[in-house]
Design a protein around this motif. Structure first.
Motif, PDB file in Angstrom:
ATOM      1  N   ARG A  13     -14.710-103.341 -17.607  1.00  5.92           N
ATOM      2  CA  ARG A  13     -15.156-103.035 -18.978  1.00  5.92           C
ATOM      3  C   ARG A  13     -16.215-104.003 -19.490  1.00  5.92           C
ATOM      4  O   ARG A  13     -16.759-103.803 -20.573  1.00  5.92           O
ATOM      5  N   ASP A  14     -16.532-105.033 -18.719  1.00  6.26           N
ATOM      6  CA  ASP A  14     -17.499-106.021 -19.181  1.00  6.26           C
ATOM      7  C   ASP A  14     -18.950-105.587 -18.990  1.00  6.26           C
ATOM      8  O   ASP A  14     -19.870-106.231 -19.512  1.00  6.26           O
ATOM      9  N   ILE A  15     -19.186-104.516 -18.265  1.00  4.46           N
ATOM     10  CA  ILE A  15     -20.549-104.027 -18.115  1.00  4.46           C
ATOM     11  C   ILE A  15     -21.082-103.602 -19.483  1.00  4.46           C
ATOM     12  O   ILE A  15     -20.326-103.146 -20.347  1.00  4.46           O
ATOM     13  N   THR A  16     -22.383-103.769 -19.723  1.00  8.48           N
ATOM     14  CA  THR A  16     -22.961-103.343 -20.996  1.00  8.48           C
ATOM     15  C   THR A  16     -23.108-101.822 -21.021  1.00  8.48           C
ATOM     16  O   THR A  16     -23.061-101.151 -19.980  1.00  8.48           O
ATOM     17  N   VAL A  17     -23.282-101.287 -22.220  1.00 11.72           N
ATOM     18  CA  VAL A  17     -23.514 -99.842 -22.349  1.00 11.72           C
ATOM     19  C   VAL A  17     -24.771 -99.451 -21.578  1.00 11.72           C
ATOM     20  O   VAL A  17     -24.785 -98.459 -20.846  1.00 11.72           O
ATOM     21  N   LYS A  18     -25.819-100.244 -21.719  1.00 12.73           N
ATOM     22  CA  LYS A  18     -27.072 -99.973 -21.005  1.00 12.73           C
ATOM     23  C   LYS A  18     -26.857-100.030 -19.490  1.00 12.73           C
ATOM     24  O   LYS A  18     -27.387 -99.201 -18.739  1.00 12.73           O
ATOM     25  N   GLY A  19     -26.063-101.007 -19.046  1.00 15.30           N
ATOM     26  CA  GLY A  19     -25.780-101.120 -17.623  1.00 15.30           C
ATOM     27  C   GLY A  19     -24.995 -99.939 -17.101  1.00 15.30           C
ATOM     28  O   GLY A  19     -25.269 -99.415 -16.007  1.00 15.30           O
ATOM     29  N   LEU A  20     -24.012 -99.488 -17.868  1.00 12.22           N
ATOM     30  CA  LEU A  20     -23.194 -98.351 -17.454  1.00 12.22           C
ATOM     31  C   LEU A  20     -24.038 -97.081 -17.366  1.00 12.22           C
ATOM     32  O   LEU A  20     -23.893 -96.289 -16.422  1.00 12.22           O
ATOM     33  N   GLU A  21     -24.929 -96.887 -18.325  1.00 16.38           N
ATOM     34  CA  GLU A  21     -25.810 -95.719 -18.286  1.00 16.38           C
ATOM     35  C   GLU A  21     -26.688 -95.747 -17.039  1.00 16.38           C
ATOM     36  O   GLU A  21     -26.918 -94.710 -16.405  1.00 16.38           O
ATOM     37  N   ALA A  22     -27.179 -96.936 -16.688  1.00 17.37           N
ATOM     38  CA  ALA A  22     -28.007 -97.060 -15.487  1.00 17.37           C
ATOM     39  C   ALA A  22     -27.215 -96.719 -14.237  1.00 17.37           C
ATOM     40  O   ALA A  22     -27.684 -95.970 -13.364  1.00 17.37           O
ATOM     41  N   VAL A  23     -25.998 -97.263 -14.124  1.00 21.25           N
ATOM     42  CA  VAL A  23     -25.162 -97.013 -12.951  1.00 21.25           C
ATOM     43  C   VAL A  23     -24.880 -95.524 -12.803  1.00 21.25           C
ATOM     44  O   VAL A  23     -24.950 -94.962 -11.701  1.00 21.25           O
ATOM     45  N   LYS A  24     -24.572 -94.864 -13.903  1.00 21.77           N
ATOM     46  CA  LYS A  24     -24.249 -93.437 -13.845  1.00 21.77           C
ATOM     47  C   LYS A  24     -25.447 -92.591 -13.412  1.00 21.77           C
ATOM     48  O   LYS A  24     -25.279 -91.470 -12.927  1.00 21.77           O
ATOM     49  N   SER A  25     -26.664 -93.148 -13.573  1.00 25.13           N
ATOM     50  CA  SER A  25     -27.864 -92.403 -13.181  1.00 25.13           C
ATOM     51  C   SER A  25     -28.235 -92.596 -11.715  1.00 25.13           C
ATOM     52  O   SER A  25     -29.184 -91.961 -11.237  1.00 25.13           O
ATOM     53  N   CYS A  26     -27.498 -93.437 -11.002  1.00 24.24           N
ATOM     54  CA  CYS A  26     -27.904 -93.843  -9.654  1.00 24.24           C
ATOM     55  C   CYS A  26     -27.262 -92.985  -8.567  1.00 24.24           C
ATOM     56  O   CYS A  26     -26.109 -92.558  -8.682  1.00 24.24           O
ATOM     57  N   GLU A  27     -28.011 -92.805  -7.491  1.00 24.00           N
ATOM     58  CA  GLU A  27     -27.484 -92.104  -6.322  1.00 24.00           C
ATOM     59  C   GLU A  27     -26.655 -93.028  -5.440  1.00 24.00           C
ATOM     60  O   GLU A  27     -25.712 -92.582  -4.786  1.00 24.00           O
ATOM     61  N   ARG A  28     -27.024 -94.308  -5.402  1.00 29.11           N
ATOM     62  CA  ARG A  28     -26.267 -95.278  -4.620  1.00 29.11           C
ATOM     63  C   ARG A  28     -26.005 -96.505  -5.484  1.00 29.11           C
ATOM     64  O   ARG A  28     -26.863 -96.935  -6.263  1.00 29.11           O
ATOM     65  N   VAL A  29     -24.814 -97.081  -5.296  1.00 29.10           N
ATOM     66  CA  VAL A  29     -24.408 -98.254  -6.070  1.00 29.10           C
ATOM     67  C   VAL A  29     -23.852 -99.300  -5.115  1.00 29.10           C
ATOM     68  O   VAL A  29     -22.913 -99.028  -4.349  1.00 29.10           O
ATOM     69  N   TYR A  30     -24.442-100.508  -5.145  1.00 26.86           N
ATOM     70  CA  TYR A  30     -24.011-101.609  -4.291  1.00 26.86           C
ATOM     71  C   TYR A  30     -23.443-102.725  -5.166  1.00 26.86           C
ATOM     72  O   TYR A  30     -23.979-103.038  -6.226  1.00 26.86           O
ATOM     73  N   LEU A  31     -22.382-103.340  -4.681  1.00 26.74           N
ATOM     74  CA  LEU A  31     -21.762-104.475  -5.373  1.00 26.74           C
ATOM     75  C   LEU A  31     -21.913-105.723  -4.528  1.00 26.74           C
ATOM     76  O   LEU A  31     -21.384-105.801  -3.413  1.00 26.74           O
ATOM     77  N   GLU A  32     -22.668-106.683  -5.032  1.00 26.32           N
ATOM     78  CA  GLU A  32     -22.798-107.978  -4.347  1.00 26.32           C
ATOM     79  C   GLU A  32     -21.457-108.694  -4.389  1.00 26.32           C
ATOM     80  O   GLU A  32     -20.857-108.837  -5.454  1.00 26.32           O
ATOM     81  N   ALA A  33     -20.999-109.163  -3.232  1.00 28.75           N
ATOM     82  CA  ALA A  33     -19.615-109.625  -3.132  1.00 28.75           C
ATOM     83  C   ALA A  33     -19.480-110.988  -2.477  1.00 28.75           C
ATOM     84  O   ALA A  33     -18.491-111.252  -1.797  1.00 28.75           O
ATOM     85  N   TYR A  34     -20.455-111.893  -2.702  1.00 30.17           N
ATOM     86  CA  TYR A  34     -20.330-113.195  -2.045  1.00 30.17           C
ATOM     87  C   TYR A  34     -20.690-114.386  -2.927  1.00 30.17           C
ATOM     88  O   TYR A  34     -20.363-115.510  -2.590  1.00 30.17           O
ATOM     89  N   THR A  35     -21.388-114.195  -4.044  1.00 33.00           N
ATOM     90  CA  THR A  35     -21.662-115.341  -4.917  1.00 33.00           C
ATOM     91  C   THR A  35     -20.620-115.483  -6.009  1.00 33.00           C
ATOM     92  O   THR A  35     -20.480-116.553  -6.591  1.00 33.00           O
ATOM     93  N   SER A  36     -19.883-114.416  -6.297  1.00 36.37           N
ATOM     94  CA  SER A  36     -18.817-114.478  -7.292  1.00 36.37           C
ATOM     95  C   SER A  36     -17.926-113.253  -7.108  1.00 36.37           C
ATOM     96  O   SER A  36     -18.215-112.374  -6.289  1.00 36.37           O
ATOM     97  N   ILE A  37     -16.846-113.189  -7.883  1.00 37.17           N
ATOM     98  CA  ILE A  37     -15.944-112.039  -7.812  1.00 37.17           C
ATOM     99  C   ILE A  37     -15.535-111.631  -9.215  1.00 37.17           C
ATOM    100  O   ILE A  37     -15.468-112.460 -10.135  1.00 37.17           O
ATOM    101  N   LEU A  38     -15.274-110.333  -9.385  1.00 37.58           N
ATOM    102  CA  LEU A  38     -14.604-109.869 -10.589  1.00 37.58           C
ATOM    103  C   LEU A  38     -13.094-109.998 -10.380  1.00 37.58           C
ATOM    104  O   LEU A  38     -12.621-110.242  -9.275  1.00 37.58           O
TER     105      LEU A  38
END
Length: 285
Positions: A13-38
């Motif tokens: 839920r910490d993603i911004t509204v603008k960020g969520l709108e961008a993600v929903k518009s994408c065909e592919r979504v990658y999560l960087e998983a080595y500099t930090s973690i949720l």
């Protein structure tokens, strides 16, 4: 379009509204998983975004960026980063490579530990250079961070210490044999960071981070169960902050009265904290 999207510090839920709108518009979504973690797993993100999320490990981002950037000049692709996108130089490099290919890039920022550390009550204007503390090994005990801490201390500034994360690490044997076998993830706790700081202080002996140096440890900043505790480095070395992620602040001599007052609210032991404040900072209880 390549979207570089900051996720904030805690959960889906910490993603911004603008960020969520961008993600929903994408065909592919990658999560960087080595500099930090949720503090939630990939499935929680996928359910919240309504998108499949692909984990991008270090080797994917740093050596195999072709996969991420493929067709990004024609379709929207999201690269998700815990905290803010530019907390690590790797992500700047990805942006450079995208622009070299003529791919448009849009960055959507979010909170990171670099500004959320203000939750300690320490004023962001009073912070100096940020340092990283890595896990010591038997034959590798780097202490170059000590010089940066000393420079901050000379100016009376606080030092934010980012603590090491080890994910998808291989033993030397598995690396040499080419076996894709990885060690369990490790996240440095405040207690170990404090112990290593004390070890380096013993070796360097410049009076920068001794046992009675004032510090603030934080864990899981931004979550409902975040912990903030103030005390000496010796107390930090013995205190259990629980689950990751942890960070540590070394408090500079320009400590303001208001900063000291908030630190009292987070004291591991109020009597000993007041003693340090009076002796080292000339601040009475």
């Amino acid at each position: 379009m390549l979207y570089i999207v900051g996720l904030g510090l805690s959960d889906e839920r910490d993603i911004t509204v603008k960020g969520l709108e961008a993600v929903k518009s994408c065909e592919r979504v990658y999560l960087e998983a080595y500099t930090s973690i949720l503090m939630v797993d990939k499935q929680r993100l996928e359910e919240f975004y309504g998108k499949e999320v692909t984990i991008a490990h270090r080797e994917t981002v740093e050596s195999g960026s072709d996969e991420i950037l493929h067709d990004a000049d024609r379709v929207n692709v999201a690269f998700l980063v815990v905290g803010d996108p530019y907390g690590a130089t790797t992500h700047t490099d990805l942006v450079i490579r995208a622009r070299e290919r003529g791919i448009a890039v849009k960055t959507i920022h979010n909170a990171s530990i670099m500004n959320a550390v203000g939750a300690t009550g320490l004023q962001l204007y009073n912070f100096g250079q940020t340092v990283s503390i890595v896990f010591f090994t038997d034959d590798w005990r780097p202490d170059s961070f000590y010089d940066r801490v000393a420079e901050n201390a000379a100016l009376g500034l606080h030092t934010l210490c980012l603590l090491d994360i080890k994910v998808r690490e291989q033993t030397i044997e598995n690396l040499m044999r080419g076996r894709q076998i990885f060690e369990p993830p490790r996240y440095m706790p405040v207690s170990l960071a404090a112990q290593q700081l004390l070890e380096v202080e013993t070796a360097r002996a410049a009076g920068v981070c001794g046992e009675n140096a004032l510090a603030v440890g934080v864990a899981r900043v931004g979550s409902d169960d975040q912990i903030i505790r103030a005390g000496t480095l010796r107390q930090m070395a013995d205190f259990d902050f629980g689950a990751p992620l942890h960070s540590l602040v070394l408090v500079g001599s320009r400590l303001h009265l208001l900063e000291a007052e908030i630190l009292r609210e987070h004291a591991i032991d109020l009597e000993s904290l007041n003693h340090v404040l009076k002796q080292d900072y000339k601040i009475d209880a």
